[in-house]
Design a protein around this motif. Structure first.
Motif, PDB file in Angstrom:
ATOM      1  N   GLY A  61       0.817  -1.201   0.000  1.00 24.63           N
ATOM      2  CA  GLY A  61       0.000   0.000   0.000  1.00 24.63           C
ATOM      3  C   GLY A  61       0.852   1.252   0.000  1.00 24.63           C
ATOM      4  N   LEU A  62       0.648   2.114  -0.985  1.00 24.44           N
ATOM      5  CA  LEU A  62       1.386   3.373  -1.067  1.00 24.44           C
ATOM      6  C   LEU A  62       0.592   4.459  -0.352  1.00 24.44           C
ATOM      7  CD1 LEU A  62       3.703   5.100  -2.125  1.00 24.44           C
ATOM      8  CD2 LEU A  62       2.460   5.336  -4.288  1.00 24.44           C
ATOM      9  N   VAL A  63       1.219   5.066   0.654  1.00 19.33           N
ATOM     10  CA  VAL A  63       0.582   6.121   1.442  1.00 19.33           C
ATOM     11  C   VAL A  63       1.600   7.238   1.671  1.00 19.33           C
ATOM     12  CG1 VAL A  63      -1.044   4.591   2.611  1.00 19.33           C
ATOM     13  CG2 VAL A  63       1.223   4.940   3.598  1.00 19.33           C
ATOM     14  N   ARG A  64       1.119   8.355   2.210  1.00 14.36           N
ATOM     15  CA  ARG A  64       1.991   9.517   2.379  1.00 14.36           C
ATOM     16  C   ARG A  64       2.555   9.658   3.784  1.00 14.36           C
ATOM     17  NH1 ARG A  64      -0.186  14.638   1.646  1.00 14.36           N
ATOM     18  NH2 ARG A  64       1.831  15.366   0.894  1.00 14.36           N
ATOM     19  N   ARG A  65       1.916   9.040   4.801  1.00 11.04           N
ATOM     20  CA  ARG A  65       2.300   9.312   6.180  1.00 11.04           C
ATOM     21  C   ARG A  65       2.702   8.040   6.916  1.00 11.04           C
ATOM     22  NH1 ARG A  65      -2.667  11.617   5.674  1.00 11.04           N
ATOM     23  NH2 ARG A  65      -3.549  10.233   7.252  1.00 11.04           N
ATOM     24  N   GLU A  66       3.700   8.163   7.782  1.00 14.06           N
ATOM     25  CA  GLU A  66       4.152   7.030   8.585  1.00 14.06           C
ATOM     26  C   GLU A  66       3.047   6.525   9.500  1.00 14.06           C
ATOM     27  OE1 GLU A  66       6.669   5.130   8.679  1.00 14.06           O
ATOM     28  OE2 GLU A  66       8.136   6.113   7.388  1.00 14.06           O
ATOM     29  N   ALA A  67       2.261   7.434  10.063  1.00 13.96           N
ATOM     30  CA  ALA A  67       1.186   7.012  10.959  1.00 13.96           C
ATOM     31  C   ALA A  67       0.202   6.102  10.240  1.00 13.96           C
ATOM     32  CB  ALA A  67       0.472   8.238  11.524  1.00 13.96           C
ATOM     33  N   THR A  68      -0.088   6.418   9.012  1.00 13.63           N
ATOM     34  CA  THR A  68      -0.980   5.584   8.207  1.00 13.63           C
ATOM     35  C   THR A  68      -0.335   4.242   7.895  1.00 13.63           C
ATOM     36  OG1 THR A  68      -1.906   7.575   7.208  1.00 13.63           O
ATOM     37  CG2 THR A  68      -2.315   5.502   6.082  1.00 13.63           C
ATOM     38  N   ALA A  69       0.967   4.258   7.694  1.00  6.84           N
ATOM     39  CA  ALA A  69       1.679   3.027   7.373  1.00  6.84           C
ATOM     40  C   ALA A  69       1.525   1.987   8.472  1.00  6.84           C
ATOM     41  CB  ALA A  69       3.153   3.326   7.128  1.00  6.84           C
ATOM     42  N   ARG A  70       1.508   2.425   9.709  1.00  8.81           N
ATOM     43  CA  ARG A  70       1.346   1.470  10.813  1.00  8.81           C
ATOM     44  C   ARG A  70      -0.006   0.771  10.737  1.00  8.81           C
ATOM     45  NH1 ARG A  70       4.040   5.654  13.614  1.00  8.81           N
ATOM     46  NH2 ARG A  70       2.070   6.514  14.391  1.00  8.81           N
ATOM     47  N   CYS A  71      -1.037   1.518  10.361  1.00  8.38           N
ATOM     48  CA  CYS A  71      -2.365   0.911  10.229  1.00  8.38           C
ATOM     49  C   CYS A  71      -2.365  -0.154   9.128  1.00  8.38           C
ATOM     50  CB  CYS A  71      -3.406   1.982   9.938  1.00  8.38           C
ATOM     51  SG  CYS A  71      -3.637   3.175  11.270  1.00  8.38           S
ATOM     52  N   LEU A  72      -1.686   0.124   8.035  1.00 12.86           N
ATOM     53  CA  LEU A  72      -1.607  -0.867   6.964  1.00 12.86           C
ATOM     54  C   LEU A  72      -0.881  -2.119   7.433  1.00 12.86           C
ATOM     55  CD1 LEU A  72      -0.729   1.214   3.765  1.00 12.86           C
ATOM     56  CD2 LEU A  72      -2.973   0.435   4.540  1.00 12.86           C
ATOM     57  N   ALA A  73       0.220  -1.935   8.115  1.00  9.98           N
ATOM     58  CA  ALA A  73       0.992  -3.084   8.582  1.00  9.98           C
ATOM     59  C   ALA A  73       0.162  -3.977   9.502  1.00  9.98           C
ATOM     60  CB  ALA A  73       2.255  -2.601   9.293  1.00  9.98           C
ATOM     61  N   LEU A  74      -0.653  -3.360  10.358  1.00  7.99           N
ATOM     62  CA  LEU A  74      -1.521  -4.137  11.244  1.00  7.99           C
ATOM     63  C   LEU A  74      -2.510  -4.985  10.455  1.00  7.99           C
ATOM     64  CD1 LEU A  74      -2.275  -1.523  14.038  1.00  7.99           C
ATOM     65  CD2 LEU A  74      -1.138  -3.733  14.340  1.00  7.99           C
ATOM     66  N   ALA A  75      -2.881  -4.515   9.257  1.00  7.51           N
ATOM     67  CA  ALA A  75      -3.816  -5.244   8.408  1.00  7.51           C
ATOM     68  C   ALA A  75      -3.114  -6.203   7.457  1.00  7.51           C
ATOM     69  CB  ALA A  75      -4.665  -4.257   7.607  1.00  7.51           C
ATOM     70  N   GLU A  76      -1.798  -6.415   7.626  1.00  5.58           N
ATOM     71  CA  GLU A  76      -0.984  -7.305   6.802  1.00  5.58           C
ATOM     72  C   GLU A  76      -0.810  -6.795   5.377  1.00  5.58           C
ATOM     73  OE1 GLU A  76      -2.343 -11.343   7.180  1.00  5.58           O
ATOM     74  OE2 GLU A  76      -2.066 -11.352   9.350  1.00  5.58           O
ATOM     75  N   VAL A  77      -0.891  -5.484   5.238  1.00  6.98           N
ATOM     76  CA  VAL A  77      -0.557  -4.824   3.978  1.00  6.98           C
ATOM     77  C   VAL A  77       0.838  -4.235   4.131  1.00  6.98           C
ATOM     78  CG1 VAL A  77      -1.171  -2.970   2.379  1.00  6.98           C
ATOM     79  CG2 VAL A  77      -2.967  -4.293   3.509  1.00  6.98           C
ATOM     80  N   MET A  78       1.713  -4.475   3.166  1.00  5.12           N
ATOM     81  CA  MET A  78       3.084  -3.987   3.243  1.00  5.12           C
ATOM     82  C   MET A  78       3.109  -2.499   2.898  1.00  5.12           C
ATOM     83  SD  MET A  78       4.748  -6.772   4.012  1.00  5.12           S
ATOM     84  CE  MET A  78       6.457  -6.615   3.494  1.00  5.12           C
ATOM     85  N   PRO A  79       3.431  -1.623   3.857  1.00 10.07           N
ATOM     86  CA  PRO A  79       3.350  -0.186   3.578  1.00 10.07           C
ATOM     87  C   PRO A  79       4.568   0.346   2.830  1.00 10.07           C
ATOM     88  CG  PRO A  79       3.946  -0.546   5.869  1.00 10.07           C
ATOM     89  CD  PRO A  79       3.745  -1.907   5.270  1.00 10.07           C
ATOM     90  N   ILE A  80       4.304   1.289   1.932  1.00 16.66           N
ATOM     91  CA  ILE A  80       5.346   2.061   1.260  1.00 16.66           C
ATOM     92  C   ILE A  80       4.975   3.523   1.448  1.00 16.66           C
ATOM     93  CG2 ILE A  80       6.552   2.537  -0.897  1.00 16.66           C
ATOM     94  CD1 ILE A  80       5.613  -0.175  -1.923  1.00 16.66           C
ATOM     95  N   VAL A  81       5.853   4.293   2.063  1.00 17.12           N
ATOM     96  CA  VAL A  81       5.563   5.693   2.363  1.00 17.12           C
ATOM     97  C   VAL A  81       6.295   6.577   1.364  1.00 17.12           C
ATOM     98  CG1 VAL A  81       5.676   7.517   4.105  1.00 17.12           C
ATOM     99  CG2 VAL A  81       5.304   5.139   4.802  1.00 17.12           C
ATOM    100  N   GLY A  82       5.564   7.467   0.711  1.00 17.84           N
ATOM    101  CA  GLY A  82       6.189   8.362  -0.242  1.00 17.84           C
ATOM    102  C   GLY A  82       5.175   9.280  -0.881  1.00 17.84           C
ATOM    103  N   SER A  83       5.674  10.309  -1.535  1.00 13.50           N
ATOM    104  CA  SER A  83       4.829  11.301  -2.172  1.00 13.50           C
ATOM    105  C   SER A  83       4.934  11.196  -3.687  1.00 13.50           C
ATOM    106  CB  SER A  83       5.232  12.710  -1.726  1.00 13.50           C
ATOM    107  OG  SER A  83       4.546  13.690  -2.468  1.00 13.50           O
ATOM    108  N   LEU A  84       3.802  11.298  -4.360  1.00 15.25           N
ATOM    109  CA  LEU A  84       3.799  11.259  -5.815  1.00 15.25           C
ATOM    110  C   LEU A  84       4.599  12.401  -6.425  1.00 15.25           C
ATOM    111  CD1 LEU A  84       0.082  10.342  -6.575  1.00 15.25           C
ATOM    112  CD2 LEU A  84       2.073   8.885  -6.936  1.00 15.25           C
TER     113      LEU A  84
END
Length: 396
Positions: A61-84
């Motif tokens: 999952g591509l997201v912009r914020r680290e805080a959001t990345a933690r939520c993805l990880a809890l759902a077993e989605v591999m987070p990628i943090v970055g801006s388009l």
């Protein structure tokens, strides 16, 4: 007489059958751009549920914020943090997680201030990832999210000339989401011109369930009406026509629709690829509901013993609700056909319709609101006319 069978050999002499070898399932890589939003999180979950004995989806999952990345990880989605906006750096970061992509899903929406640049950056990222993946022998399928508001509205229930919007209906999009529609169509064009990826556009109707999306405004409208002085003597009133068509879809069914397109493309052979690539697919419920149905269900749920009224003048509404803008929920009449995706993939919606299970959906929405869910706040801001949030999930 048939002699009895010989007794079995003693246990020590029995041959032990070797367990048959079972091949490990192979991973397929899915990138969801905008994975933290209402649409994105549902799509991620749907892919994670779609494992088979031979394959499973590893979802990034591509997201912009680290805080959001933690939520993805809890759902077993591999987070990628970055801006388009950081094109080269972001492409390198994404490719470091997987060099090939089987499926890429887009479900972002930018702030109004940088909308044009956002869509340029999104299409550029897709092109770069697809080119690198195709060079290694994996041609991605890009599922570009748009929405059924691209077609405008249909008539009311019972209208003489009423007909559903289909994928061939003229495009008359809402001004607020013109950029999203254009970007999805651009993905189709780029796929055809480069050959590095295949693409399909997915247009969903409004969705409901869990934190509610725009349907949350329906609950808040009824709750505000019920708390107004004298509510026990009132009906639950709406300014719009009882025949307004509310053609919604549960968000779980919506996510399953994306998976159905991907699996048809990946495992349906050449026929499946041809049926999906370059096409547009609507996602809608098995039938539409009317405001009369939904309004009556809301009236029962919130204790309005005299039911609901429709087409009421705004001046007759209690002050606590007269300034609430719920037109995108109660005033957008649209019937949408999803026959195409049902025919091509076998997908069907399974969750109860909104009015049929309104008590459960209310409880879920209120729990999300009490927990301060981001999706609830985003929907509230949009109902209030504030569409300036950064990189939201695509609007239904």
């Amino acid at each position: 007489m048939v002699p009895p069978p010989p007794p079995p050999p003693p246990p020590s002499s029995q041959a032990t059958a070797a367990a048959p070898a079972v091949a490990s399932p192979q991973p397929l890589s899915v990138l969801v751009i905008g994975a933290n939003g209402y649409f994105g999180s549902a799509i991620c979950s749907a892919f994670l549920r779609a494992s088979t004995p031979s394959h499973f989806f590893r979802v990034y999952g591509l997201v912009r914020r680290e805080a959001t990345a933690r939520c993805l990880a809890l759902a077993e989605v591999m987070p990628i943090v970055g801006s388009l906006s950081e094109r080269d750096a972001l492409a390198a970061k994404v490719q470091s997680r997987s060099k090939t992509w089987d499926v890429i899903v887009t479900c972002t929406e930018p702030s109004r201030a940088d909308e044009a640049q956002h869509w340029d950056d999104l299409v550029a990222l897709i092109q770069e990832l697809a080119k690198a993946s195709a060079s290694l022998g994996v041609k991605p399928l890009v599922l570009a999210s748009s929405g059924c508001k691209d077609y405008g509205m249909t008539g009311l229930d019972g209208a003489k000339d009423l007909a559903p919007h289909t994928e061939s209906s003229p495009l008359q999009t809402h001004p607020l989401i013109t950029g999203r529609m254009g970007a999805a169509l651009r993905a189709l064009a780029v796929a055809a011109s480069t050959g590095n990826f295949d693409a399909a556009v997915v247009r969903a109707t409004p969705v409901f369930g869990y934190s509610g999306s725009y349907y949350g405004a329906a609950f808040e409208y009824a709750a505000a009406f019920a708390s107004a002085p004298g509510a026990e003597k009132r009906t639950l009133d709406f300014t719009t026509d009882r025949g307004t068509i509310m053609h919604g879809l549960h968000i779980d069914d919506c996510g399953e629709g994306y998976v159905a397109l991907a699996t048809t493309y990946l495992w349906g052979g050449e026929e499946g690829r041809r049926a999906v690539a370059g096409e547009v697919f609507n996602l809608s419920g098995r039938r539409y509901e009317t405001l009369e149905e939904v309004g009556a269900a809301l009236a029962r749920e919130y204790g309005f013993g005299s039911g609901a009224r429709f087409g009421v003048a705004a001046a007759e509404l209690p002050p606590s609700v007269s300034d609430r803008n719920c037109d995108l929920v109660f005033g957008w009449s649209q019937w949408v056909s999803s026959d195409k995706i049902r025919r091509v993939t076998g997908w069907t919606d399974k969750r109860p319709l909104f009015a049929d299970n309104i008590g459960t959906y209310r409880v879920a929405f209120e729990a999300a609101a009490q927990a301060g869910a981001d999706d609830v706040e985003k929907a509230r801001r949009r109902m209030a006319g504030n569409w300036g949030d950064d990189y939201l999930v695509a609007a239904p």
